[in-house]
Scaffold this motif. Structure first.
Motif, mmCIF file in Angstrom:
data_model
loop_
_atom_site.group_PDB
_atom_site.id
_atom_site.type_symbol
_atom_site.label_atom_id
_atom_site.label_comp_id
_atom_site.label_asym_id
_atom_site.label_seq_id
_atom_site.Cartn_x
_atom_site.Cartn_y
_atom_site.Cartn_z
ATOM 1 N N ARG A 86 -4.256 -30.843 10.797
ATOM 2 C CA ARG A 86 -4.800 -32.231 12.183
ATOM 3 C C ARG A 86 -5.825 -32.782 12.082
ATOM 4 N NH1 ARG A 86 -6.531 -33.721 16.666
ATOM 5 N NH2 ARG A 86 -7.837 -31.563 17.138
ATOM 6 N N ARG A 87 -6.992 -31.933 11.504
ATOM 7 C CA ARG A 87 -8.671 -32.671 11.832
ATOM 8 C C ARG A 87 -8.735 -33.279 10.934
ATOM 9 N NH1 ARG A 87 -12.619 -30.332 15.606
ATOM 10 N NH2 ARG A 87 -11.395 -28.700 16.819
ATOM 11 N N ALA A 88 -8.376 -32.412 9.522
ATOM 12 C CA ALA A 88 -7.797 -33.077 8.051
ATOM 13 C C ALA A 88 -7.141 -34.316 7.601
ATOM 14 C CB ALA A 88 -7.867 -32.201 7.141
ATOM 15 N N ALA A 89 -6.750 -34.462 8.325
ATOM 16 C CA ALA A 89 -5.648 -35.431 8.664
ATOM 17 C C ALA A 89 -7.006 -36.781 9.714
ATOM 18 C CB ALA A 89 -4.361 -36.033 9.016
ATOM 19 N N LEU A 90 -7.791 -36.954 10.192
ATOM 20 C CA LEU A 90 -7.963 -37.854 11.041
ATOM 21 C C LEU A 90 -9.332 -37.630 10.445
ATOM 22 C CD1 LEU A 90 -8.157 -35.505 14.837
ATOM 23 C CD2 LEU A 90 -6.814 -37.665 14.015
ATOM 24 N N GLU A 91 -9.649 -36.894 9.616
ATOM 25 C CA GLU A 91 -10.936 -36.935 8.845
ATOM 26 C C GLU A 91 -10.943 -37.907 7.771
ATOM 27 O OE1 GLU A 91 -14.574 -36.936 8.300
ATOM 28 O OE2 GLU A 91 -14.047 -35.933 9.474
ATOM 29 N N GLN A 92 -9.656 -37.396 7.468
ATOM 30 C CA GLN A 92 -8.963 -38.873 6.114
ATOM 31 C C GLN A 92 -9.053 -40.426 6.816
ATOM 32 O OE1 GLN A 92 -8.679 -38.413 3.122
ATOM 33 N NE2 GLN A 92 -7.686 -40.377 2.198
ATOM 34 N N LYS A 93 -7.948 -41.023 7.682
ATOM 35 C CA LYS A 93 -7.746 -41.772 8.305
ATOM 36 C C LYS A 93 -9.224 -42.627 8.881
ATOM 37 C CE LYS A 93 -2.953 -41.129 11.130
ATOM 38 N NZ LYS A 93 -3.001 -40.987 12.078
ATOM 39 N N LYS A 94 -10.376 -41.070 8.788
ATOM 40 C CA LYS A 94 -11.567 -41.791 8.756
ATOM 41 C C LYS A 94 -12.695 -42.249 8.626
ATOM 42 C CE LYS A 94 -15.895 -40.463 11.564
ATOM 43 N NZ LYS A 94 -17.236 -39.227 12.456
ATOM 44 N N ARG A 95 -11.468 -41.443 7.052
ATOM 45 C CA ARG A 95 -12.406 -41.812 6.137
ATOM 46 C C ARG A 95 -12.040 -43.079 5.542
ATOM 47 N NH1 ARG A 95 -12.857 -36.517 5.028
ATOM 48 N NH2 ARG A 95 -11.181 -36.633 3.634
ATOM 49 N N GLU A 96 -10.519 -43.233 5.351
ATOM 50 C CA GLU A 96 -10.143 -45.121 5.391
ATOM 51 C C GLU A 96 -10.275 -45.462 5.568
ATOM 52 O OE1 GLU A 96 -5.998 -42.977 5.115
ATOM 53 O OE2 GLU A 96 -6.073 -42.652 3.494
ATOM 54 N N ALA A 97 -10.485 -45.335 6.742
ATOM 55 C CA ALA A 97 -10.860 -46.682 8.014
ATOM 56 C C ALA A 97 -12.475 -47.314 8.048
ATOM 57 C CB ALA A 97 -10.864 -46.116 9.271
ATOM 58 N N GLU A 98 -13.132 -45.994 7.697
ATOM 59 C CA GLU A 98 -15.111 -46.658 7.092
ATOM 60 C C GLU A 98 -14.977 -47.018 5.567
ATOM 61 O OE1 GLU A 98 -16.701 -42.825 7.444
ATOM 62 O OE2 GLU A 98 -17.440 -42.507 9.769
ATOM 63 N N LYS A 99 -13.586 -46.874 4.995
ATOM 64 C CA LYS A 99 -13.751 -47.157 3.751
ATOM 65 C C LYS A 99 -13.262 -48.833 4.046
ATOM 66 C CE LYS A 99 -11.778 -47.012 -0.811
ATOM 67 N NZ LYS A 99 -10.800 -45.872 -1.577
ATOM 68 N N LYS A 100 -12.174 -48.543 4.378
ATOM 69 C CA LYS A 100 -10.992 -50.325 4.669
ATOM 70 C C LYS A 100 -12.592 -51.370 5.576
ATOM 71 C CE LYS A 100 -7.573 -52.652 7.080
ATOM 72 N NZ LYS A 100 -6.373 -52.310 7.592
#
Length: 261
Positions: A86-100
């Motif tokens: 769950r934390r990895a998914a949240l971190e991935q979403k956060k990275r994707e959001a930051e990248k976007k």
């Protein structure tokens, strides 16, 4: 445990009933026959197991603490893995959001830079056009001023040339002009003279008479005497435009001023 208890009760009950029956039988026989009879054989009781109708209580299973601990550890690991994912998914979403977000910021920055560059280029272009326009206007004004000055100089030179030629014509005519005895000081005769480029006089006319016919005729006679004027021919060669405009047809005033009265 319930099955064993009930089986034991049944066995005891059968034994008691058997003993009671034996005692009764023996007593009855004794009262009826005093004769001594041999002892009866004992009835051999068999243990019969009867399933109880009521359900037996289940004994609690023996707790396997090792197994429970292993299960708890496995559950904790499972929960930890779920939490990790769950934390990895949240971190991935956060990275994707930051990248976007960064990509969007970079795009806007590029657009702003491009817009500023276009605005700067447009500003430079307009400033250049304005400078060129002002330069052309100044050059045009300067050229016009030069042209006006040249025209003025040309006009002055032309006027001087015409005046010089006119004076030469008049001087040559006056040099051969014989005024009649009837002439008086102050009399004025205005004459129009037509020239050709060779300087020759082709026509003369009195524009304004003096009131003295003899004086007027004397002026025409003096013009015919000279006939050819070199200054006129020279001007026609050097300045044909001025000759055509101002000398081909020349009007001169001849005034009587030096007579003794």
């Amino acid at each position: 445990m319930n099955k064993g208890f009930y089986a034991l009760a049944i066995v005891v009950s059968l034994a008691l009933h058997g003993a009671l029956i034996t005692a009764i039988t023996y007593g009855w026989e004794a009262s009826n026959s005093p004769e001594r009879k041999p002892m009866p054989k004992f009835v051999q009781a068999k243990l019969v197991t009867i399933e109880a109708a009521t359900p037996k209580k289940k004994l609690p299973k023996k707790v396997d603490k090792v197994k429970q601990r292993a299960q708890r550890e496995a559950e904790q690991k499972r929960k930890a893995e779920v939490e990790r994912k769950r934390r990895a998914a949240l971190e991935q979403k956060k990275r994707e959001a930051e990248k976007k977000s960064k990509a969007e910021a970079d795009r806007k920055a590029r657009e702003d830079k491009s817009r500023r560059e276009k605005e700067q280029q447009e500003k430079v272009r307009k400033e250049k056009e304005l400078k060129e326009k002002l330069a052309k206007e100044r050059q045009s004004s300067f050229d016009e001023a030069l042209q006006d000055e040249d025209e003025l100089l040309d006009a002055n030179e032309a006027e001087q040339a015409v005046m010089s030629v006119g004076q030469a014509i008049q001087q040559q005519i006056e040099a051969v002009w014989s005024r009649p005895p009837s002439a008086r000081n102050g009399m004025l005769t205005k004459v129009k003279i037509n020239f050709v480029p060779t300087g020759r006089v082709v026509a003369t006319n009195i524009v304004e008479g003096s009131g003295n016919t003899a004086l007027d005729r004397s002026v025409l006679t003096a013009i015919r005497k000279v006939e050819i004027f070199p200054e006129v021919a020279e001007l026609a060669r050097e300045e044909p435009v001025i000759f055509e405009r101002q000398v081909r047809t020349t009007i001169l005033n001849f005034k009587v001023e030096d007579l003794r009265q």
